[in-house]
Scaffold this active site. Structure first.
Site, PDB file in Angstrom:
ATOM      1  N   HIS A   1      -2.880   1.309  16.361  1.00 15.13           N
ATOM      2  CA  HIS A   1      -1.907   1.622  15.267  1.00 15.13           C
ATOM      3  C   HIS A   1      -0.688   2.470  15.694  1.00 15.13           C
ATOM      4  CE1 HIS A   1      -1.904   2.492  10.875  1.00 15.13           C
ATOM      5  NE2 HIS A   1      -2.925   1.438  10.858  1.00 15.13           N
TER       6      HIS A   1
ATOM      7  N   ARG B   1     -13.848  -5.195  15.660  1.00 12.68           N
ATOM      8  CA  ARG B   1     -13.000  -4.054  16.098  1.00 12.68           C
ATOM      9  C   ARG B   1     -13.518  -2.894  16.228  1.00 12.68           C
ATOM     10  NH1 ARG B   1      -7.814  -1.922  12.438  1.00 12.68           N
ATOM     11  NH2 ARG B   1      -9.396  -0.270  11.743  1.00 12.68           N
TER      12      ARG B   1
ATOM     13  N   ASP C   1      -6.247  -3.526   1.469  1.00 17.06           N
ATOM     14  CA  ASP C   1      -5.000  -3.305   0.845  1.00 17.06           C
ATOM     15  C   ASP C   1      -4.366  -4.589   0.512  1.00 17.06           C
ATOM     16  OD1 ASP C   1      -4.675  -2.134   3.545  1.00 17.06           O
ATOM     17  OD2 ASP C   1      -2.423  -2.796   3.243  1.00 17.06           O
TER      18      ASP C   1
ATOM     19  N   TYR D   1      -7.096   7.435  12.874  1.00 16.57           N
ATOM     20  CA  TYR D   1      -7.058   6.056  12.106  1.00 16.57           C
ATOM     21  C   TYR D   1      -8.240   5.273  12.347  1.00 16.57           C
ATOM     22  CZ  TYR D   1      -6.209   1.651  11.421  1.00 16.57           C
ATOM     23  OH  TYR D   1      -6.587   0.098  11.033  1.00 16.57           O
TER      24      TYR D   1
ATOM     25  N   GLU E   1      -4.462  -3.895  19.501  1.00 14.29           N
ATOM     26  CA  GLU E   1      -3.101  -4.455  18.542  1.00 14.29           C
ATOM     27  C   GLU E   1      -2.290  -3.123  18.277  1.00 14.29           C
ATOM     28  OE1 GLU E   1      -5.626  -4.804  14.775  1.00 14.29           O
ATOM     29  OE2 GLU E   1      -3.718  -4.090  13.519  1.00 14.29           O
TER      30      GLU E   1
ATOM     31  N   ARG F   1       0.452 -11.066  13.622  1.00 18.99           N
ATOM     32  CA  ARG F   1      -0.404 -10.501  12.779  1.00 18.99           C
ATOM     33  C   ARG F   1       0.033 -10.382  11.247  1.00 18.99           C
ATOM     34  NH1 ARG F   1      -4.833  -8.384  12.545  1.00 18.99           N
ATOM     35  NH2 ARG F   1      -4.249  -6.253  11.473  1.00 18.99           N
TER      36      ARG F   1
ATOM     37  N   ASP G   1      -7.548  -1.251  17.658  1.00 16.15           N
ATOM     38  CA  ASP G   1      -6.181  -1.095  17.144  1.00 16.15           C
ATOM     39  C   ASP G   1      -5.669   0.208  17.512  1.00 16.15           C
ATOM     40  OD1 ASP G   1      -3.846  -0.822  15.275  1.00 16.15           O
ATOM     41  OD2 ASP G   1      -4.946  -1.362  13.507  1.00 16.15           O
TER      42      ASP G   1
ATOM     43  N   HIS H   1      -3.525 -10.057   9.495  1.00 14.17           N
ATOM     44  CA  HIS H   1      -3.757  -8.766   8.806  1.00 14.17           C
ATOM     45  C   HIS H   1      -4.756  -9.208   7.784  1.00 14.17           C
ATOM     46  CE1 HIS H   1      -2.062  -4.790   6.895  1.00 14.17           C
ATOM     47  NE2 HIS H   1      -3.279  -4.424   7.318  1.00 14.17           N
TER      48      HIS H   1
ATOM     49  N   GLU I   1      -8.451 -11.298  10.306  1.00 13.77           N
ATOM     50  CA  GLU I   1      -9.137  -9.968   9.950  1.00 13.77           C
ATOM     51  C   GLU I   1      -9.959 -10.027   8.607  1.00 13.77           C
ATOM     52  OE1 GLU I   1      -6.251  -6.702   9.740  1.00 13.77           O
ATOM     53  OE2 GLU I   1      -8.019  -5.200   9.752  1.00 13.77           O
TER      54      GLU I   1
ATOM     55  N   TRP J   1       1.748   7.145  12.311  1.00 11.38           N
ATOM     56  CA  TRP J   1       0.466   7.236  11.796  1.00 11.38           C
ATOM     57  C   TRP J   1      -0.187   5.851  12.163  1.00 11.38           C
ATOM     58  CZ3 TRP J   1      -2.061   3.895   7.963  1.00 11.38           C
ATOM     59  CH2 TRP J   1      -3.405   4.149   7.761  1.00 11.38           C
TER      60      TRP J   1
ATOM     61  N   HIS K   1     -14.540  -4.780  10.983  1.00  8.05           N
ATOM     62  CA  HIS K   1     -14.332  -3.351  11.339  1.00  8.05           C
ATOM     63  C   HIS K   1     -15.703  -2.415  11.642  1.00  8.05           C
ATOM     64  CE1 HIS K   1     -10.134  -2.887   9.533  1.00  8.05           C
ATOM     65  NE2 HIS K   1     -10.134  -3.862  10.100  1.00  8.05           N
TER      66      HIS K   1
ATOM     67  N   ASN L   1       0.856  -1.322  -0.023  1.00  5.84           N
ATOM     68  CA  ASN L   1       0.060   0.025  -0.036  1.00  5.84           C
ATOM     69  C   ASN L   1       0.873   1.402  -0.163  1.00  5.84           C
ATOM     70  OD1 ASN L   1      -2.576   1.393   0.000  1.00  5.84           O
ATOM     71  ND2 ASN L   1      -2.934   0.981   2.044  1.00  5.84           N
TER      72      ASN L   1
ATOM     73  N   GLU M   1       1.503  -6.585  11.701  1.00 10.59           N
ATOM     74  CA  GLU M   1       1.064  -6.330  10.435  1.00 10.59           C
ATOM     75  C   GLU M   1       2.192  -5.689   9.513  1.00 10.59           C
ATOM     76  OE1 GLU M   1      -2.323  -4.028  10.845  1.00 10.59           O
ATOM     77  OE2 GLU M   1      -1.506  -2.269  10.273  1.00 10.59           O
TER      78      GLU M   1
HETATM   79  C1  CS2 Z   1      -4.903  -1.565   9.707  1.00  9.30           C
HETATM   80  C2  CS2 Z   1      -4.743  -1.466   8.423  1.00  9.30           C
HETATM   81  O1  CS2 Z   1      -6.329  -3.416   9.373  1.00  9.30           O
HETATM   82  C3  CS2 Z   1      -5.685  -2.797  10.191  1.00  9.30           C
HETATM   83  O2  CS2 Z   1      -5.380  -3.483  11.089  1.00  9.30           O
HETATM   84  O3  CS2 Z   1      -3.889  -1.317  10.547  1.00  9.30           O
HETATM   85  O4  CS2 Z   1      -6.064  -0.739   7.995  1.00  9.30           O
HETATM   86  C4  CS2 Z   1      -3.514  -0.656   7.944  1.00  9.30           C
HETATM   87  O5  CS2 Z   1      -3.578   0.774   8.305  1.00  9.30           O
HETATM   88  C5  CS2 Z   1      -3.423  -0.605   6.336  1.00  9.30           C
HETATM   89  O6  CS2 Z   1      -3.365  -2.185   6.272  1.00  9.30           O
HETATM   90  C6  CS2 Z   1      -2.212   0.191   5.889  1.00  9.30           C
HETATM   91  O7  CS2 Z   1      -2.070   0.018   4.471  1.00  9.30           O
HETATM   92 MG    MG Z   2      -3.878  -2.725  12.229  1.00 12.76          MG
END
Ligand code: CS2
Ligand code: MG
Length: 402
Positions: free
Chosen positions: A212, A147, A316, A159, A236, A283, A210, A312, A339, A402, A122, A37, A262
């Site tokens: 992040h 989640r 993407d 996020y 996560e 993950r 998450d 993960h 996921e 991020w 999600h 991604n 991830e």
């Molecule tokens: C994420 C993703 O799914 C998740 O847990 O952290 O959305 C992540 O931000 C993206 O795969 C980034 O490309």
């Molecule tokens: Mg994640």
């Protein structure tokens, strides 16, 4: 049997995907996902310039040897670009092997360890009440695990939360957008979300979150403790994990289960985390972690230390990775959860797949190989459309994770 052609297909049905197609002299072909991604073209160049030429003439049956050839043979090891490229080759080779032997890939990985794969969805909302509704909507759809990500009072965008009415998608068109972050506001808010979710939906649903990569170890320790009464399935990416030892601090303070990985690429990114039992779920996806061959080693290593898989599965990752993950999840004993972030409808014009969702669980299907395909003519109608992940800053302007 010999590989006679290796083609890289770039397409953007709703978002960008990079797919590797390996074709053999007997007409059997396999496909692998090479989507990274926001850095898609780097993997395209790595494959086209440095990997595809080396594959021509090789026997696709020798998956492990080809994997080692691409890993050790490059001299420059690891890293997301290299490992995404190797992963795509590896998936395509397992796909070919399944088709040649006329059996689904899970059969080649040891067969079924379970009948169905629990997936998590999600749910995200602009504020606490909206998120509570979204979690409820996903529970009604049958999901057993959800989640929850929510907009946070005082933070403009965060996020995991969709901007408008459309589904949340991490990459945005054009150059990277900038977002702003406050750990203090986040830590003060988040426990109230999970308190509210337990009050509303009771103890049964598996709830996940998450972070992040936005906390320090001691901040993650505080969050884990604050969330203990609401017994989450996991938090996560609480902390960035280049410093694996950092998780010792989190682990010493909280019983909230921890998931990470991830962005990892090899076993070496998680060796301390796993062998010291600092995490509960690994993950790393098959697409980032060198494909089925390497992730099988990671999962087997993790099994020794009570660590389960929780791969993960964001948008993407293409349906090729999703299919490969489901075969893998079905086969390993230490599967935890998968996921599931459904792709946009328009993707079905380009990819076809055999996997299905029913009542909170997924099934890879019984088609030979991975059970997924790409329509190259349809793919050519969706040209590459540059998109980037956001860049994040603290409120004072400091560049942050991020
Ligand atoms: C994420 C993703 O799914 C998740 O847990 O952290 O959305 C992540 O931000 C993206 O795969 C980034 O490309
Ligand atoms: Mg994640």
């Amino acid at each position: 049997m010999k590989i006679t052609e290796a083609r890289v297909i770039v397409t953007s049905p709703g978002r960008n995907f990079v797919t590797l197609k390996l074709i053999t002299d007997e007409g059997v072909y396999g496909i692998g996902d090479a989507t990274l991604n926001g850095r898609e073209k780097a993997v395209v160049a790595y494959l086209e310039d440095h990997v595809c030429p080396c594959l021509i003439g090789k026997d696709p049956a020798n998956i492990e040897d080809i994997w080692q050839y691409l890993y050790k043979g490059a001299y420059w090891r690891r890293g997301p670009v290299t490992m995404s490229a190797i992963a795509a080759v590896d998936m395509a080779l397992w796909d070919i092997k399944g088709k040649v032997l006329n059996t689904p890939v899970y059969n080649l990985l040891g067969g079924k360890s379970r009948e169905k794969i629990m997936v998590y969805a999600h749910a995200n909302g602009k504020d606490l009440e909206h998120t509570v509704d979204e979690v409820g909507r996903h529970l009604e759809m049958g999901y057993k695990a959800v989640r929850a990500q929510s907009g946070i009072p005082g933070i403009a965008a965060t996020y995991g939360v969709a901007k408008g009415k459309e589904e949340y998608e991490p990459a945005e068109k054009g150059l990277p957008k900038e977002t702003f972050w406050s750990t203090e506001k986040y830590l003060n808010f988040l426990p109230s979300l999970f308190k509210r979710l337990r009050d509303e939906y009771g103890d049964d649903p598996n709830l996940l979150h998450d972070c992040h990569h936005r906390l320090t170890p001691i901040e993650a320790a505080r969050l884990g403790k604050d969330l203990e009464p609401y017994h989450l399935f996991w938090i996560e990416d609480a902390v960035t994990a280049e410093l694996q030892e950092g998780f010792r601090v989190v682990r010493q303070h909280t019983t909230t289960p921890l998931a990470v990985g991830e962005v990892f690429n090899t076993i070496w990114d998680a060796q301390t985390l796993i062998s010291e039992q600092l995490i509960d779920y690994i993950r790393t996806s098959l697409a980032r972690g060198g494909g089925i061959s390497h992730m099988k080693k990671v999962a087997n290593f993790a099994e020794l230390y009570h660590v389960r898989t929780g791969f993960h599965g964001a948008t993407d990752l293409s349906p090729v990775t999703m299919a490969a993950a489901l075969h893998f999840d079905l086969s390993v004993n230490n599967f935890g959860i998968q996921e599931h972030m459904p792709h946009q409808e328009i993707l079905n014009e380009v990819f076809s797949y055999n996997y299905t969702f029913e009542d909170g669980f997924m099934y890879p299907g019984d088609a030979p190989g991975l059970g997924v395909d790409i329509d190259e003519e349809a793919a050519s109608k969706f040209p590459y459309d540059p998109a980037y992940l956001p860049v994040n800053r603290k409120e004072d302007g400091t560049l942050f994770n991020w």
